[in-house]
Every structure is written in C-alpha cells, then in structure tokens.
Design a protein around this motif. Sequence first.
Motif, PDB file in Angstrom:
ATOM      1  N   GLU A   6     -22.323  -9.291 -43.394  1.00 43.00           N
ATOM      2  CA  GLU A   6     -22.777 -10.528 -43.020  1.00 43.00           C
ATOM      3  C   GLU A   6     -22.105 -12.038 -43.823  1.00 43.00           C
ATOM      4  O   GLU A   6     -21.736 -11.952 -44.777  1.00 43.00           O
ATOM      5  CB  GLU A   6     -23.939 -10.733 -43.276  1.00 43.00           C
ATOM      6  CG  GLU A   6     -25.240  -9.388 -42.510  1.00 43.00           C
ATOM      7  CD  GLU A   6     -25.700  -8.740 -43.622  1.00 43.00           C
ATOM      8  OE1 GLU A   6     -26.369  -7.551 -43.126  1.00 43.00           O
ATOM      9  OE2 GLU A   6     -24.708  -8.360 -44.647  1.00 43.00           O
ATOM     10  N   CYS A  22     -21.696 -11.569 -38.719  1.00 45.62           N
ATOM     11  CA  CYS A  22     -21.653  -9.888 -38.399  1.00 45.62           C
ATOM     12  C   CYS A  22     -20.294  -9.140 -38.183  1.00 45.62           C
ATOM     13  O   CYS A  22     -20.362  -8.769 -36.954  1.00 45.62           O
ATOM     14  CB  CYS A  22     -22.710  -9.210 -38.203  1.00 45.62           C
ATOM     15  SG  CYS A  22     -22.845  -7.446 -39.179  1.00 45.62           S
ATOM     16  N   SER A  35     -27.759  -6.334 -34.289  1.00 45.78           N
ATOM     17  CA  SER A  35     -28.796  -6.372 -33.837  1.00 45.78           C
ATOM     18  C   SER A  35     -29.277  -7.414 -35.269  1.00 45.78           C
ATOM     19  O   SER A  35     -28.791  -7.179 -36.284  1.00 45.78           O
ATOM     20  CB  SER A  35     -30.317  -5.249 -34.264  1.00 45.78           C
ATOM     21  OG  SER A  35     -29.820  -4.996 -35.070  1.00 45.78           O
ATOM     22  N   TRP A  36     -30.427  -7.823 -35.291  1.00 47.17           N
ATOM     23  CA  TRP A  36     -30.845  -8.422 -36.587  1.00 47.17           C
ATOM     24  C   TRP A  36     -31.801  -8.530 -36.624  1.00 47.17           C
ATOM     25  O   TRP A  36     -32.701  -8.652 -36.186  1.00 47.17           O
ATOM     26  CB  TRP A  36     -29.988 -10.279 -36.336  1.00 47.17           C
ATOM     27  CG  TRP A  36     -27.863 -11.081 -36.098  1.00 47.17           C
ATOM     28  CD1 TRP A  36     -27.765 -10.976 -34.750  1.00 47.17           C
ATOM     29  CD2 TRP A  36     -27.435 -10.956 -38.000  1.00 47.17           C
ATOM     30  NE1 TRP A  36     -26.554 -11.159 -35.202  1.00 47.17           N
ATOM     31  CE2 TRP A  36     -26.275 -10.743 -36.690  1.00 47.17           C
ATOM     32  CE3 TRP A  36     -27.959 -10.479 -38.783  1.00 47.17           C
ATOM     33  CZ2 TRP A  36     -25.260 -11.283 -37.780  1.00 47.17           C
ATOM     34  CZ3 TRP A  36     -26.945 -10.799 -39.697  1.00 47.17           C
ATOM     35  CH2 TRP A  36     -25.622 -11.719 -39.011  1.00 47.17           C
ATOM     36  N   ARG A  38     -34.575  -9.212 -40.358  1.00 44.52           N
ATOM     37  CA  ARG A  38     -34.749 -10.777 -41.252  1.00 44.52           C
ATOM     38  C   ARG A  38     -35.972  -9.628 -42.301  1.00 44.52           C
ATOM     39  O   ARG A  38     -37.317  -8.906 -41.678  1.00 44.52           O
ATOM     40  CB  ARG A  38     -35.497 -11.611 -40.931  1.00 44.52           C
ATOM     41  CG  ARG A  38     -36.959 -11.876 -40.199  1.00 44.52           C
ATOM     42  CD  ARG A  38     -36.608 -13.108 -39.806  1.00 44.52           C
ATOM     43  NE  ARG A  38     -37.657 -13.596 -38.790  1.00 44.52           N
ATOM     44  CZ  ARG A  38     -37.828 -14.481 -38.273  1.00 44.52           C
ATOM     45  NH1 ARG A  38     -37.065 -15.663 -37.955  1.00 44.52           N
ATOM     46  NH2 ARG A  38     -39.501 -15.325 -37.231  1.00 44.52           N
ATOM     47  N   ILE A  72     -28.262 -14.619 -30.054  1.00 48.62           N
ATOM     48  CA  ILE A  72     -27.339 -13.587 -30.574  1.00 48.62           C
ATOM     49  C   ILE A  72     -25.802 -13.294 -29.168  1.00 48.62           C
ATOM     50  O   ILE A  72     -26.262 -13.241 -27.830  1.00 48.62           O
ATOM     51  CB  ILE A  72     -28.573 -12.099 -30.411  1.00 48.62           C
ATOM     52  CG1 ILE A  72     -27.044 -10.878 -31.133  1.00 48.62           C
ATOM     53  CG2 ILE A  72     -28.888 -11.521 -29.182  1.00 48.62           C
ATOM     54  CD1 ILE A  72     -27.914  -9.453 -31.943  1.00 48.62           C
ATOM     55  N   LEU A  83     -25.358 -14.860 -34.427  1.00 48.13           N
ATOM     56  CA  LEU A  83     -26.493 -15.260 -34.433  1.00 48.13           C
ATOM     57  C   LEU A  83     -27.239 -16.625 -34.516  1.00 48.13           C
ATOM     58  O   LEU A  83     -26.637 -17.320 -35.759  1.00 48.13           O
ATOM     59  CB  LEU A  83     -27.615 -14.418 -35.102  1.00 48.13           C
ATOM     60  CG  LEU A  83     -29.570 -14.963 -35.126  1.00 48.13           C
ATOM     61  CD1 LEU A  83     -29.411 -13.837 -32.976  1.00 48.13           C
ATOM     62  CD2 LEU A  83     -30.419 -14.609 -36.224  1.00 48.13           C
ATOM     63  N   TYR A  96     -31.415 -12.204 -43.613  1.00 45.81           N
ATOM     64  CA  TYR A  96     -31.425 -11.545 -42.443  1.00 45.81           C
ATOM     65  C   TYR A  96     -30.238 -10.641 -42.573  1.00 45.81           C
ATOM     66  O   TYR A  96     -29.232 -10.653 -43.664  1.00 45.81           O
ATOM     67  CB  TYR A  96     -30.642 -12.552 -42.174  1.00 45.81           C
ATOM     68  CG  TYR A  96     -31.673 -13.660 -41.128  1.00 45.81           C
ATOM     69  CD1 TYR A  96     -32.401 -14.327 -42.418  1.00 45.81           C
ATOM     70  CD2 TYR A  96     -32.174 -13.370 -39.968  1.00 45.81           C
ATOM     71  CE1 TYR A  96     -33.502 -15.115 -41.367  1.00 45.81           C
ATOM     72  CE2 TYR A  96     -33.374 -14.492 -39.304  1.00 45.81           C
ATOM     73  CZ  TYR A  96     -33.756 -15.763 -40.082  1.00 45.81           C
ATOM     74  OH  TYR A  96     -34.769 -16.056 -40.265  1.00 45.81           O
ATOM     75  N   TYR A  97     -30.217  -9.192 -42.320  1.00 44.82           N
ATOM     76  CA  TYR A  97     -30.330  -8.060 -42.151  1.00 44.82           C
ATOM     77  C   TYR A  97     -29.057  -7.723 -40.418  1.00 44.82           C
ATOM     78  O   TYR A  97     -29.415  -7.663 -40.103  1.00 44.82           O
ATOM     79  CB  TYR A  97     -30.713  -6.717 -42.845  1.00 44.82           C
ATOM     80  CG  TYR A  97     -31.135  -7.170 -43.768  1.00 44.82           C
ATOM     81  CD1 TYR A  97     -32.190  -8.084 -43.955  1.00 44.82           C
ATOM     82  CD2 TYR A  97     -30.135  -6.655 -44.792  1.00 44.82           C
ATOM     83  CE1 TYR A  97     -32.746  -7.926 -45.311  1.00 44.82           C
ATOM     84  CE2 TYR A  97     -31.254  -6.617 -46.426  1.00 44.82           C
ATOM     85  CZ  TYR A  97     -32.684  -7.246 -46.201  1.00 44.82           C
ATOM     86  OH  TYR A  97     -32.713  -7.230 -47.761  1.00 44.82           O
ATOM     87  N   CYS A  98     -27.882  -6.957 -41.025  1.00 40.33           N
ATOM     88  CA  CYS A  98     -26.931  -6.982 -39.724  1.00 40.33           C
ATOM     89  C   CYS A  98     -27.227  -5.761 -39.538  1.00 40.33           C
ATOM     90  O   CYS A  98     -27.299  -5.317 -40.506  1.00 40.33           O
ATOM     91  CB  CYS A  98     -25.837  -7.456 -39.748  1.00 40.33           C
ATOM     92  SG  CYS A  98     -24.501  -6.911 -38.420  1.00 40.33           S
TER      93      CYS A  98
END
Length: 120
Positions: A6, A22, A35-36, A38, A72, A83, A96-98
């Motif tokens: 990311e 990402c 997806s994202w 958090r 997105i 995003l 925030y995680y991908c």
Amino acid sequence: QVQLVESGGGLVQAGGSLRLSCAASGSNFVINAMSWHRQAPGKQRELVADITSRGRTHYANYADSVKGRFTISRDTAKNTVDLQMNSLKPEDTAVYYCAAGYVANKFDYWGQGTQVTVSS
C-alpha cells in the motif's frame, strides 16, 4: 505467494482528500476481489470498500460511513486497487489495509497497512 503493497497514507485536515493505492504481485491467477479495510485504535477492523471483477465489469460496495465520500477503483491488468477518499473526517483516522482474494468476499492476502490521520 501474493504480496500487497500500500501507499498514499498521511496526515490531512478535515475536509481534505487522500488517495490510497495498492499493488498486488506474485499471483499466477486473476485476482477477482480486492478491498480496503481499516482499523482505528481500540476498534475492530472494518471493511471500507470492496470491488469484485467479473470479466470487464467491476462491482463495488461501500460501508455506509463512507458512501458518497470514498471511491474504490481497480486496474485488473496491473493488479492494482485505489481508494479515493474525499471530505475526510477525523473519524476516518485509522490504519488502512489492502486485501485481495480470488473469490468474492474472501480476502486471503493482506498488506502491511498505511496510516491515515485526519486532524480536526
């Protein structure tokens, strides 16, 4: 093994915008779902938005808290997902995680996370 990296997090004032990106690598197959998510301090990780690809059509879903503010998007050829976050609020502050997977709504691979901080 699929790897996700990311970028794009940072500090922004309320009302501002950030764009997260990402990139996925290492996959021998088409990644159909990205997806994202958090996670804010003291809270559970939550889904922010996801996008599923079926052929050339992409289907996006959003958490109610971000609808109308976040968008997105993905490039299947490059295996990337972005995003765009507009009208940011202090409550959007989180890591925030991908995430990605081969099947819709099943995210087997995760990035290391990127910090987004929104100041009031």
